[in-house]
Design an enzyme around this catalytic site. Structure first.
Site, short mmCIF file in Angstrom:
data_model
loop_
_atom_site.label_atom_id
_atom_site.label_comp_id
_atom_site.label_asym_id
_atom_site.label_seq_id
_atom_site.Cartn_x
_atom_site.Cartn_y
_atom_site.Cartn_z
N LYS A 258 0.86 -1.19 0.00
CA LYS A 258 0.00 0.00 0.00
C LYS A 258 0.89 1.24 0.00
O LYS A 258 1.78 1.38 0.86
CB LYS A 258 -0.92 0.00 1.23
CG LYS A 258 -1.74 1.29 1.38
CD LYS A 258 -2.75 1.24 2.53
CE LYS A 258 -3.37 2.61 2.80
NZ LYS A 258 -4.32 2.62 3.91
N ASP A 263 -2.62 10.13 3.88
CA ASP A 263 -4.04 9.77 3.93
C ASP A 263 -4.78 10.76 4.82
O ASP A 263 -4.80 10.64 6.03
CB ASP A 263 -4.18 8.34 4.49
CG ASP A 263 -5.64 7.92 4.63
OD1 ASP A 263 -6.51 8.62 4.08
OD2 ASP A 263 -5.89 6.89 5.29
N LYS A 270 -10.07 12.73 8.33
CA LYS A 270 -9.65 12.25 9.64
C LYS A 270 -9.69 13.44 10.60
O LYS A 270 -8.76 14.23 10.68
CB LYS A 270 -8.22 11.68 9.58
CG LYS A 270 -8.15 10.37 8.81
CD LYS A 270 -6.79 9.72 8.94
CE LYS A 270 -6.72 8.43 8.14
NZ LYS A 270 -7.59 7.36 8.67
N ARG A 346 -7.74 -0.03 0.38
CA ARG A 346 -8.26 -1.21 -0.30
C ARG A 346 -8.62 -0.91 -1.75
O ARG A 346 -8.56 -1.79 -2.60
CB ARG A 346 -9.46 -1.77 0.49
CG ARG A 346 -10.59 -0.80 0.64
CD ARG A 346 -11.58 -1.23 1.72
NE ARG A 346 -11.10 -0.95 3.07
CZ ARG A 346 -11.79 -1.22 4.18
NH1 ARG A 346 -12.97 -1.79 4.11
NH2 ARG A 346 -11.28 -0.94 5.37
#
Ligand code: BES
Ligand code: MN
Ligand code: ZN
Length: 496
Positions: A258, A263, A270, A346
């Site tokens: 990954k 992120d 977040k 994913r």
């Protein structure tokens, strides 16, 4: 730093720090150490007594001696008969750290090697030393550690083993590369610089590098990966490194990492307490492990062909960002309702797994900082392991054990896939809170058709706030040693 084995007793050695290893509750000093103790006027027995040293794993004591040997250190190996490579890795690491604290230029290791091959013990010791001494000072204006550097390490009482030493040096270089990639901020390690690093590795270590740009990914139908990438101002880079052995490979393997260089969570940003957005530079820990392993494999040149694959991008927000609820189509044609933009790893892995399987490999292993749920389940110290193939899972568990990296096998409970059912697309990307690391693994499984596949969720062990015996606090380089052990252990399919 010069590391070598020397067939010499501790009695003959002179230098800054003599490190002696003991099994737990070892009552006798033995002939050699009794002589040494006599020569040192009883300092050894005194140190054992005063510090209540029992040889427990990880325990150590140090004292000043003077004369031919400036300092003496003791280190515990744990119970005799239960030592593993990791006992030696940790003991040597503890001594190397003591040497640094005590400002030593020369160090000798006198560790009893029993019930384990000398080469395995030497490799582990050298890994422990190099990894314990690694300090990342790239972003400091001045070095913190101004003491003299360790110049020479003598491993006493063992002959030769130059191959074990150079293998350990290669492994340590890969772990250090992975640590430095993970620790660097997201403004430094970007999809672009990650791809540059991969190309550089290929040049230095004789690998093939292929970087697929956005258009090439579009042509391959990688809608899931490109959906994650669409809000970033930086171009996505799909990295494919290939190591080919001389002669016919014993098998073909794919390592998928990954590679989210940051992120933010996307529009499902977040923001909640504990979501640690400022830590999300480490969301490329799987990619770092893959590239670290590639650097080692390029040096050790084993008999398997290995593909290293990273779909690198950032998960950002902008007017072009994925909307929660958008539907993406992955390279195998399956459609995904993105009910949470923070379950982005994913999505990128889906297309990377499809790409890996198309290469016709015998096994695929992916590593990903995939879920906070895995950290809740297993804590910081171990990775979760999911696999469709018991032999592959066992091979990885064995590789991890030799590496001193912990993994715990988790269930691929098909029934939980119900949690990913979508009314509008083939699946959602996020299921219920419970079993979140399992539904993540089940999602990935949809993108591997028939190749034996294993998934390591490394969200916990990729980073250590406290550090441990052979790692300063921060990025750990987790996964490199396991991958290297696993790749080196591959035999032709016919031999099992
Ligand atoms: N990169 C994170 C997972 C993560 C969390 C890694 C903590 C390291 C430490 C991943 O992309 C993520 O955000 N996962 C979500 C999934 C959820 C939205 C289903 C999570 O774990 O909260
Ligand atoms: Mn996320
Ligand atoms: Zn992520």
């Amino acid at each position: 730093m010069d590391i070598r084995t020397v067939v010499m007793s501790p009695l003959e050695w002179s230098g800054d720090l003599l490190g002696l290893g003991f099994f737990q509750d070892q009552t006798e000093l033995g002939e050699e150490l009794t002589l040494l103790d006599d020569r040192l006027g009883g300092v050894l027995q005194e140190l054992i007594g005063e510090t209540e040293f029992t040889g427990k794993p990880g325990s150590s004591s140090v004292t000043r001696v003077g004369g031919d040997i400036r300092k003496l250190a003791l280190v515990g190996l744990g119970p005799a008969g239960r030592v593993t490579a990791d006992s030696y890795r940790r003991a040597a690491a503890a001594l190397a750290k003591t040497a640094r604290q005590q400002k030593c230029k020369t160090l000798a290791l006198a560790l009893p090697v029993e019930d384990i091959a000398a080469g395995v013990a030497v490799q582990a010791m050298v890994e422990g030393i190099l990894l314990a001494l690694h300090q990342d000072q790239r972003f400091k204006s001045e070095p913190e550690d101004k003491g003299p550097a360790l110049e020479r390490v003598d491993i006493l009482g063992i002959e030769g083993q130059t191959e074990a030493i150079s293998q350990a040096q290669a492994v340590a270089s890969g772990v250090i590369l992975a640590r430095e990639l993970v620790a660097a901020p997201a403004s430094v390690v970007t999809p672009v610089t990650l791809a540059e690093t991969a190309v550089q590795l290929a040049h230095t270590y004789g690998l093939e590098a292929e970087i697929l740009e956005r258009e090439a990914c579009e042509a391959l139908g990688m809608g899931a990966f490109l959906g994650v990438a669409q809000a970033s101002d930086l171009p996505p880079k799909f990295i494919h490194l290939t190591y080919r052995p001389a002669g016919t490979p014993v098998c073909k393997l794919a390592i998928v990492g990954k590679g989210l260089t940051f992120d933010s969570g996307g529009l499902n940003i977040k923001a909640g307490p504990g979501s640690s957005i400022e830590m999300m530079k480490m969301d490329m820990g799987g990619a770092a492990a893959a590239l670290g392993a590639a650097q080692v494999i390029g040096q050790l040149r084993p008999a398997a062909e290995v593909h290293f694959i990273v779909a690198a991008t950032e998960n950002m927000i902008s007017g072009r960002a994925l909307h929660p609820g958008d539907i993406l189509k992955a390279a195998n044609g399956k459609t995904i309702e993105v009910n949470n933009t923070d379950a982005e790893g994913r999505l990128t892995l889906a297309d990377a797994l499809v790409f890996a399987e198309k290469l016709g490999v015998d096994a695929i292993v992916d590593l990903a900082t995939l879920t906070g749920a895995c950290v809740i389940a297993l804590g910081d110290d171990m990775a979760g392991l999911w696999s469709t193939d018991d032999g592959l899972a066992a091979g990885l568990q064995q590789a991890a054990q030799g590496a001193g990296e912990k993994v715990w096998r988790m269930p691929l409970e098909d029934k939980y896939f119900e949690g990913l059912k979508s009314g509008i697309a083939d699946m959602k990307n996020t299921g219920p809170r419970g079993g979140g690391s399992i539904t993540a693994a089940l999602f990935l499984k949809q993108y591997v058709d028939k190749t034996p596949w294993a998934h390591l969720d490394i969200a916990g062990p990729v980073w250590s706030d406290k550090g441990d015996t052979f790692a300063s606090p921060g990025a750990t380089g987790y996964g490199v040693r396991t991958l290297v052990n696993w790749i080196l252990a591959q035999k032709p399919a016919a031999e099992g």
